[in-house]
Design an enzyme around this catalytic site. Structure first.
Site, PDB file in Angstrom:
ATOM      1  N   LEU A  21       0.847  -1.193   0.000  1.00  0.00           N
ATOM      2  CA  LEU A  21       0.000   0.000   0.000  1.00  0.00           C
ATOM      3  C   LEU A  21       0.881   1.241   0.000  1.00  0.00           C
ATOM      4  O   LEU A  21       1.599   1.514   0.964  1.00  0.00           O
ATOM      5  CB  LEU A  21      -0.923  -0.015   1.219  1.00  0.00           C
ATOM      6  CG  LEU A  21      -1.797  -1.274   1.371  1.00  0.00           C
ATOM      7  CD1 LEU A  21      -2.783  -1.099   2.524  1.00  0.00           C
ATOM      8  CD2 LEU A  21      -2.536  -1.585   0.077  1.00  0.00           C
ATOM      9  N   GLY A  72      -0.717   6.642   0.013  1.00  0.00           N
ATOM     10  CA  GLY A  72      -0.905   7.723   0.974  1.00  0.00           C
ATOM     11  C   GLY A  72      -0.319   9.039   0.492  1.00  0.00           C
ATOM     12  O   GLY A  72       0.739   9.072  -0.144  1.00  0.00           O
ATOM     13  N   ARG A 115       1.734  15.125   6.234  1.00  0.00           N
ATOM     14  CA  ARG A 115       2.573  15.596   7.337  1.00  0.00           C
ATOM     15  C   ARG A 115       4.040  15.751   6.943  1.00  0.00           C
ATOM     16  O   ARG A 115       4.819  16.372   7.662  1.00  0.00           O
ATOM     17  CB  ARG A 115       2.464  14.644   8.533  1.00  0.00           C
ATOM     18  CG  ARG A 115       1.195  14.863   9.359  1.00  0.00           C
ATOM     19  CD  ARG A 115       1.212  14.029  10.602  1.00  0.00           C
ATOM     20  NE  ARG A 115       0.852  12.635  10.325  1.00  0.00           N
ATOM     21  CZ  ARG A 115       1.042  11.634  11.181  1.00  0.00           C
ATOM     22  NH1 ARG A 115       1.613  11.867  12.346  1.00  0.00           N
ATOM     23  NH2 ARG A 115       0.671  10.410  10.865  1.00  0.00           N
ATOM     24  N   ASP A 169       5.388   2.679   3.719  1.00  0.00           N
ATOM     25  CA  ASP A 169       6.047   3.619   4.633  1.00  0.00           C
ATOM     26  C   ASP A 169       6.530   2.948   5.914  1.00  0.00           C
ATOM     27  O   ASP A 169       6.748   3.608   6.921  1.00  0.00           O
ATOM     28  CB  ASP A 169       5.114   4.789   4.968  1.00  0.00           C
ATOM     29  CG  ASP A 169       3.840   4.356   5.687  1.00  0.00           C
ATOM     30  OD1 ASP A 169       3.646   3.141   5.904  1.00  0.00           O
ATOM     31  OD2 ASP A 169       3.025   5.244   6.028  1.00  0.00           O
ATOM     32  N   GLU A 178      -9.650  -0.344  17.987  1.00  0.00           N
ATOM     33  CA  GLU A 178      -9.084   1.000  17.890  1.00  0.00           C
ATOM     34  C   GLU A 178      -9.129   1.666  19.263  1.00  0.00           C
ATOM     35  O   GLU A 178     -10.067   1.470  20.040  1.00  0.00           O
ATOM     36  CB  GLU A 178      -9.856   1.834  16.875  1.00  0.00           C
ATOM     37  CG  GLU A 178      -9.723   1.337  15.440  1.00  0.00           C
ATOM     38  CD  GLU A 178      -8.292   1.320  14.958  1.00  0.00           C
ATOM     39  OE1 GLU A 178      -7.530   2.266  15.288  1.00  0.00           O
ATOM     40  OE2 GLU A 178      -7.906   0.360  14.264  1.00  0.00           O
ATOM     41  N   LYS A 193      36.352  13.193 -10.160  1.00  0.00           N
ATOM     42  CA  LYS A 193      35.073  12.878 -10.802  1.00  0.00           C
ATOM     43  C   LYS A 193      35.352  12.171 -12.108  1.00  0.00           C
ATOM     44  O   LYS A 193      36.132  12.663 -12.932  1.00  0.00           O
ATOM     45  CB  LYS A 193      34.263  14.163 -11.030  1.00  0.00           C
ATOM     46  CG  LYS A 193      32.818  13.944 -11.478  1.00  0.00           C
ATOM     47  CD  LYS A 193      32.648  13.821 -12.974  1.00  0.00           C
ATOM     48  CE  LYS A 193      33.094  15.052 -13.722  1.00  0.00           C
ATOM     49  NZ  LYS A 193      32.921  14.887 -15.211  1.00  0.00           N
ATOM     50  N   TYR A 222      36.147  20.986 -18.922  1.00  0.00           N
ATOM     51  CA  TYR A 222      34.883  21.509 -19.466  1.00  0.00           C
ATOM     52  C   TYR A 222      35.134  22.837 -20.160  1.00  0.00           C
ATOM     53  O   TYR A 222      35.714  23.758 -19.570  1.00  0.00           O
ATOM     54  CB  TYR A 222      33.880  21.661 -18.332  1.00  0.00           C
ATOM     55  CG  TYR A 222      32.502  22.106 -18.751  1.00  0.00           C
ATOM     56  CD1 TYR A 222      31.803  21.432 -19.749  1.00  0.00           C
ATOM     57  CD2 TYR A 222      31.891  23.182 -18.128  1.00  0.00           C
ATOM     58  CE1 TYR A 222      30.524  21.832 -20.127  1.00  0.00           C
ATOM     59  CE2 TYR A 222      30.602  23.588 -18.493  1.00  0.00           C
ATOM     60  CZ  TYR A 222      29.934  22.909 -19.489  1.00  0.00           C
ATOM     61  OH  TYR A 222      28.672  23.292 -19.866  1.00  0.00           O
TER      62      TYR A 222
END
Length: 456
Positions: A11, A14, A18, A109, A162, A341, A377
């Site tokens: 699931l 959501g 918050r 979550d 609950e 890099k 570059y």
């Protein structure tokens, strides 16, 4: 243990209001990886036959993160039971009355649940005469407003109460509902289709199916997990708590593999970090995604690594930054305030101080002096610099790519090199020094006179 087909419903629809974020809640990261990916990694250890992820409308980013698994959309967010019902359209072969299959429902979550916990639920379900329905439960220090798991004298789950609906006696129960469940596929399908939304919120509550199952005389049980393991992440504060827990796990795993963390609390790891043995990591080191560190390497304080491969016996830092595409060969050294890099450093190559090496290939035993940069570059394209084996690059040198420095070549300090240098050659690119005797004193005297005239 009977082998049965397994489908997992995740699931992930959501809104996560918050979190105060435009990013879907399940895509917020822990240890540089989205929460949803942590959840999927956990259940994939069960080798399920199918995983279906329930997403909200216009959730293309979540669908991409869920790939290659099937996604279905919950257009109207009418509770967890309603979300599971949306997944049934993708579960042919798991819900029919004759299907020998199980369905597990988890949440996108809750990223900290260990594979062992999922396996404990599955083992109990697949045992001889296993329960028809199993819920995951926990015993928090402060039960607070969690739903309580009500059991009879034989341990069967009678229902989930609950907090708002519980009596004082029921609120005294310390076993709480974590929300995750596993059950016989056809039974889960049938019970969820009995749910209604006749309540103040107008939602279909998934835990109510335990009441239905118990009323039918079905065997319903609970498997317990730790409080930290089942925590859901609904806010930035909870995200930080989950990050702390996960980092503690990753640090413990690294040390168990033979890594010395001089100050574990200030070492930050990613879930995919690969370690050899006898590695030393000093305080305040951040290791991002796609980093591997070979045996006997030493990562010094305040270094930042991501997308880098570090060879055996290499030394990195302090204050080094290794960006993606960096490969450090055996015995290589990258020192303080050096950034790399997309650079490959050969065996025992050294870049010890204050340099930038990007889009470059550095041969074995080459030595790069302080303040050297590869000018890779030009404002439009990236270009490569190649430095041969045993070459020596003097301090404050600018290598303007594309350029090749030959094996054994020497580049004098302060040079700006725009053309290739052949093997074993010496290149010095400097302006001519002009030494005017006494000119310094004359300059100071003239400036002093001008200053005095301005005062007068």
């Amino acid at each position: 243990m009977t082998k049965r087909k397994l489908a997992v419903i995740v699931l992930a629809a959501g809104q996560g209001t918050r979190m105060k974020s435009d990013l879907p809640k399940v895509l917020h990261c822990l240890a540089e990886k989205p929460m949803l990916s942590h959840v999927l990694d956990g259940v994939e250890t069960l080798s399920p036959d199918r995983i279906v992820v329930v997403v909200g409308p216009d959730a293309q980013a979540v669908e991409k993160a869920a790939a290659p698994h099937k996604t279905v959309v919950q257009a109207d967010r009418l509770g967890t039971g309603h979300a599971v019902k949306q997944a049934f359209v993708a579960l042919d072969g798991f819900c029919g009355p004759d299907d020998q299959a199980d369905i597990m429902v988890i949440f996108g979550d809750t990223p900290l649940i260990q594979p062992e916990t999922y396996q404990a639920m599955l083992t109990q379900r697949c045992s001889e005469n296993g329960p028809k329905l199993i819920g995951l439960a926990f015993r928090p220090k402060e039960p607070g407003r969690y739903g309580r798991v009500k059991q009879d004298s034989s341990g069967r789950v009678m229902g989930i109460i609950e907090h708002a609906d519980a009596t004082d006696e029921e609120r005294a129960i310390d076993l709480c509902n974590a929300g995750i469940l596993l059950g016989e596929g056809p039974t889960v399908h049938r019970l969820i289709n009995q749910l209604d939304n006749n309540n103040a919120q107008g939602e279909y509550y998934l835990p109510v199916i335990f009441d239905f199952a118990y009323a039918e005389g079905l065997d319903t049980r609970a498997v317990e997990a730790g409080e930290e393991e089942v925590m859901g992440v609904n806010s930035r504060q909870e995200l930080a708590v989950a990050e702390r827990i996960l980092q503690q796990r990753l640090r413990a795993k690294a040390m168990a593999q033979g890594v010395t963390l001089m100050d574990p609390d200030t070492t930050w790891l990613s879930t995919d970090t690969q370690f050899g043995r006898d590695i030393i990591i000093e305080p305040s080191v951040f290791i991002g995604p796609k980093v591997s560190i070979a045996d006997n390497s030493h990562i010094k304080a305040f270094s930042h690594l991501e997308g880098a491969i570090i060879g055996e016996g290499a030394a990195i830092g302090p204050y080094a930054r290794l960006r993606p595409g960096t490969v450090i060969g055996k015995g290589g050294k990258v020192g303080n305030f050096v950034e790399t890099k997309n650079a490959v450093l050969g065996e025992s190559a050294k870049v010890n101080h204050l340099s930038y090496i990007g889009d470059a290939e550095v041969g074995a035993k080459a030595n790069i002096g302080a303040g050297t940069i590869t000018c890779n570059y030009d404002g439009f394209n990236k270009w490569k610099t190649s430095i041969g084996e045993g070459a020596f690059i003097g301090s404050n040198t600018a290598l303007v790519a594309p350029v090749d420095i030959g094996a054994g070549a020497i580049v004098g300090a302060g040079s700006t090199v725009t053309k290739s240098v052949s093997d074993d050659a010496m290149a010095v690119v400097r302006g001519r020094l002009i030494d005017k005797a006494g000119a310094g004193a004359s300059f100071r005297a003239s400036r002093k006179k001008i200053k005095e005239e301005k005062k007068g």
